[in-house]
Design a protein around this motif. Sequence first.
Motif, short mmCIF file in Angstrom:
data_model
loop_
_atom_site.label_atom_id
_atom_site.label_comp_id
_atom_site.label_asym_id
_atom_site.label_seq_id
_atom_site.Cartn_x
_atom_site.Cartn_y
_atom_site.Cartn_z
N LYS A 197 27.02 29.59 37.16
CA LYS A 197 27.99 30.61 36.78
C LYS A 197 28.07 31.75 37.79
N ALA A 198 29.13 32.53 37.68
CA ALA A 198 29.27 33.70 38.56
C ALA A 198 29.59 34.93 37.72
N GLU A 199 29.06 36.05 38.16
CA GLU A 199 29.43 37.31 37.52
C GLU A 199 30.89 37.63 37.85
N THR A 200 31.45 38.57 37.12
CA THR A 200 32.80 39.02 37.43
C THR A 200 32.81 39.60 38.85
N LEU A 201 33.77 39.20 39.65
CA LEU A 201 33.82 39.67 41.05
C LEU A 201 34.14 41.16 41.11
N PRO A 202 33.57 41.85 42.11
CA PRO A 202 33.84 43.29 42.23
C PRO A 202 35.23 43.58 42.79
N PHE A 203 35.90 42.55 43.29
CA PHE A 203 37.28 42.72 43.80
C PHE A 203 37.95 41.36 43.79
N ASP A 204 39.24 41.36 44.00
CA ASP A 204 40.01 40.12 43.96
C ASP A 204 39.78 39.31 45.23
N MET A 205 39.33 38.06 45.07
CA MET A 205 39.13 37.19 46.24
C MET A 205 40.26 36.17 46.34
N GLY A 206 41.27 36.30 45.51
CA GLY A 206 42.31 35.28 45.45
C GLY A 206 43.45 35.44 46.43
N GLU A 207 43.55 36.59 47.05
CA GLU A 207 44.67 36.84 47.99
C GLU A 207 44.40 36.20 49.35
N ALA A 208 45.45 36.04 50.13
CA ALA A 208 45.32 35.42 51.46
C ALA A 208 44.50 36.30 52.40
N LYS A 209 44.62 37.61 52.27
CA LYS A 209 43.79 38.53 53.08
C LYS A 209 42.92 39.33 52.11
N LEU A 210 41.74 39.68 52.57
CA LEU A 210 40.86 40.54 51.76
C LEU A 210 41.10 41.97 52.21
N ASN A 211 41.75 42.73 51.38
CA ASN A 211 42.05 44.10 51.82
C ASN A 211 40.92 45.05 51.47
N LEU A 212 39.83 44.93 52.25
CA LEU A 212 38.66 45.78 52.01
C LEU A 212 38.29 46.52 53.28
N GLU A 213 37.75 47.70 53.11
CA GLU A 213 37.21 48.44 54.26
C GLU A 213 35.97 47.71 54.75
N LEU A 214 35.68 47.86 56.05
CA LEU A 214 34.54 47.14 56.64
C LEU A 214 33.22 47.39 55.90
N PRO A 215 32.88 48.62 55.54
CA PRO A 215 31.60 48.82 54.83
C PRO A 215 31.53 48.02 53.52
N THR A 216 32.62 47.97 52.78
CA THR A 216 32.64 47.19 51.53
C THR A 216 32.50 45.70 51.82
N LEU A 217 33.20 45.28 52.86
CA LEU A 217 33.11 43.89 53.30
C LEU A 217 31.66 43.51 53.61
N LEU A 218 30.96 44.41 54.25
CA LEU A 218 29.58 44.12 54.65
C LEU A 218 28.58 44.34 53.52
N ASP A 219 28.84 45.31 52.67
CA ASP A 219 27.97 45.52 51.49
C ASP A 219 27.95 44.28 50.61
N ASN A 220 29.07 43.57 50.60
CA ASN A 220 29.21 42.39 49.75
C ASN A 220 29.29 41.11 50.58
N ARG A 221 28.53 41.08 51.68
CA ARG A 221 28.66 40.02 52.66
C ARG A 221 28.45 38.62 52.07
#
Lengths: 459, 459
Positions: free
Chosen positions: B113-137
Amino acid sequence: MLFRIYNTLMIRTLSSKAVDFAGREIRLNGWIKIRRDHGKLIFLDLRDRDGIVQIVVNPHISEEAYKVVQELRPEFAVEITGKVNKRPENAINKDLLSGTVEVEATAIKILSKAETLPFDMGEAKLNLELPTLLDNRSLTLRHKSIFEIFKVQEEVARAFRKAAEKLGCTEIFVPAISASATEGGAEVFKVKYYDYDAYLTQSPQLYKQIMIGVFERVYTISHAYRAEPSVTTRHLSESVQLDIEIGFIDTFEELLDAIELVGTSIVSDVSKNCAKILASFGIEKALIPTEIPRLTLKEAQEIIYKFSNGQRDCRAEQDLNATDEKLICEWAKKEKGSDFVTITHFPTKKRAFYSLPDPKNPELSLSYDLLFRGLEILSGSQRVNDYDQLLSIMKERKLNPKSFPMYLQAFKYGIPPEGGFSFGLERLTMKLLELQNIREASLFPRDTERVDERLSNLK
Amino acid sequence: MLFRIYNTLMIRTLSSKAVDFAGREIRLNGWIKIRRDHGKLIFLDLRDRDGIVQIVVNPHISEEAYKVVQELRPEFAVEITGKVNKRPENAINKDLLSGTVEVEATAIKILSKAETLPFDMGEAKLNLELPTLLDNRSLTLRHKSIFEIFKVQEEVARAFRKAAEKLGCTEIFVPAISASATEGGAEVFKVKYYDYDAYLTQSPQLYKQIMIGVFERVYTISHAYRAEPSVTTRHLSESVQLDIEIGFIDTFEELLDAIELVGTSIVSDVSKNCAKILASFGIEKALIPTEIPRLTLKEAQEIIYKFSNGQRDCRAEQDLNATDEKLICEWAKKEKGSDFVTITHFPTKKRAFYSLPDPKNPELSLSYDLLFRGLEILSGSQRVNDYDQLLSIMKERKLNPKSFPMYLQAFKYGIPPEGGFSFGLERLTMKLLELQNIREASLFPRDTERVDERLSNLK
């Protein structure tokens, strides 16, 4: 892409190709291995990356070359131009690829001089103690009996990559600097990392497991660091580790298939592609049956007891020691015609925290070692892939989950059943050539006493 | 070697192969990417290592599967059995390898199982700032727009090894722990090595040069460490470095041939084998002419002056800056139809101590950079191979010869004319995909602020 030709120099010929130019003039590059004065004629053994070729220097052919040759000593780097002559039948040297010819020098140019060697490099074996061998590493590596070890090592890495790609693995590159000691334990090197303390990783284990969620199957070649304070013939402080991790497995046995595929592929590729080297090290061809014998630790212990006629009883032990590994391999060779044997189900508490306890008997783990000719060469396990189970095992083992934030993050988001294995490049190289000391299988071995130089010289 | 089959399970099919099974039942493994509820029908996008396949869950086909699907969220790892149905013409998805079919689920099993994601991973691009991208690597790496970067990176390494083997290089494995700072300078990480201080190597430079005496031509993939205290978009504290070193060269130009062969082979292999990925990143096909333009630094500076109509005058400078590199590459593209340009003869004092001063003008060195689309991607030089010259240069530069015992030892024994080059894996990956920050091209980037976690969290 076309290579541009800038000079009117004759193109260089490698020693192994000299035989193709009988009757013609060629240019060679290499190092003087041996100079033999036979009165008027002087013979040289010239070494290049492909082998050895014999040069003959005759003052009647070239007075100039004869003059230069007086100056030559072992390890001078030279350029030699000369005519390729077939050797008479009785002078053929079967040990050399170029053994049916010799090159009659018309010109010799010194490219780089060498000091007098501290010992004789001309013999087939270098009879030096290990410390001397390592003190003079930049020189001793040039000896055939030494550099061939690293041609085998190169082949091990190549065979590993080939097998990993066959398994569908993606190659990944993982860091060696870590914020905490990878698997717990005290044997870590501390790094001053800006204003913080960091550590050198003991293995790429946690990173390759994270990558299951990304690529399902991965492999990586990385460095493993162990601040092992004791001096043994089997440990290095810095070693090269080759790792595979495989996700979405249906059964534990799939992992055994994979470790056996990788282990046997490497041995088989090395046997095939380094046959001459293995022969010169006196290594016999490996026995690789279609089915590698598989035993649980308990079964292996029973067999060892019977096979040794009760001489060795390890049935109450938690692991196999060096003697046991030898005995069970002797049994596998004799009874199953196999140089390999796979041992499974080691006690859970003797393996790393990420090893999956067998659901049927959690005292034992779904772990495995692949033994080859008396030594464990690859090792691994199915992993704990459930987040809650991982957390509770960490707590039992007094590991702080806060030290593994990135690792635990992966398991929050659906890591399927998975497992993997790894091996040390130097350890396997040592075993393949039956070397006495793992230091011989590392170009520049690091241990408690040496980082190129003896550390005691630094104080 | 035959794989053993232990279970009666249907063999798993990869998403890309689903099209081969139209009308038949298959078993899939993967992660839920998207779940779409269409009233009675539920659609799933299932991701595995090969791509995406669409699953349709119909309660009239399997009530059981329909029940399980209610529980599914993104990143659940699942096993899905179902029948492969051809899609009607108007429902074909050309972006998917499996786009002509969908799988009608007969059974769904949750593997993890997976926990609820902290952001949407379903889009073609991940619109996240680099620190968030790396915090959730561990999570964000699973997004197509991220993991494809590392498929390109894998191809770069593969292409490099292929080119190196074509050049006749032997692969070597060199240590990262060193007794002294490799090339001098203060930007080194200190390691507590038993009772001694050691350092992490800044490059495998000295070791690969030593190995010229052994194998003539070598390559190595290793880690380079730079304790660069400043934060830039182009530096990592730990990076993967790919190196080649070639001995017995006749001319400086042979080295230019080699660097251009390696640089263009990598770009060309990536273009060919990662064409879809490059297209999805909006990267144009590279222009690789038969002859790469070659300029001395001085020539390049003159061209830049003229090409910019006098807007940019760097003729008095010691190097090209970022603007100059862009300008000279624009010129090469426009005038020579080339995305590459080779610049040679940088001032000796601006290059490392082992760079060979040009005998015709020792102020300039026999050094070179290979530029690609406005960025230097590979760099190297011919080396000082004469022992006495090396010693005198070390003295001039205030380097203590005692810090380089193993290195200098090699040069005592005939190192022929040689040279080499290297590049950073992350830097080249960044350039090939025109990424904004080098951290995007490292699985787990290390910098002044982060080792997986933000360092500030550790205090």
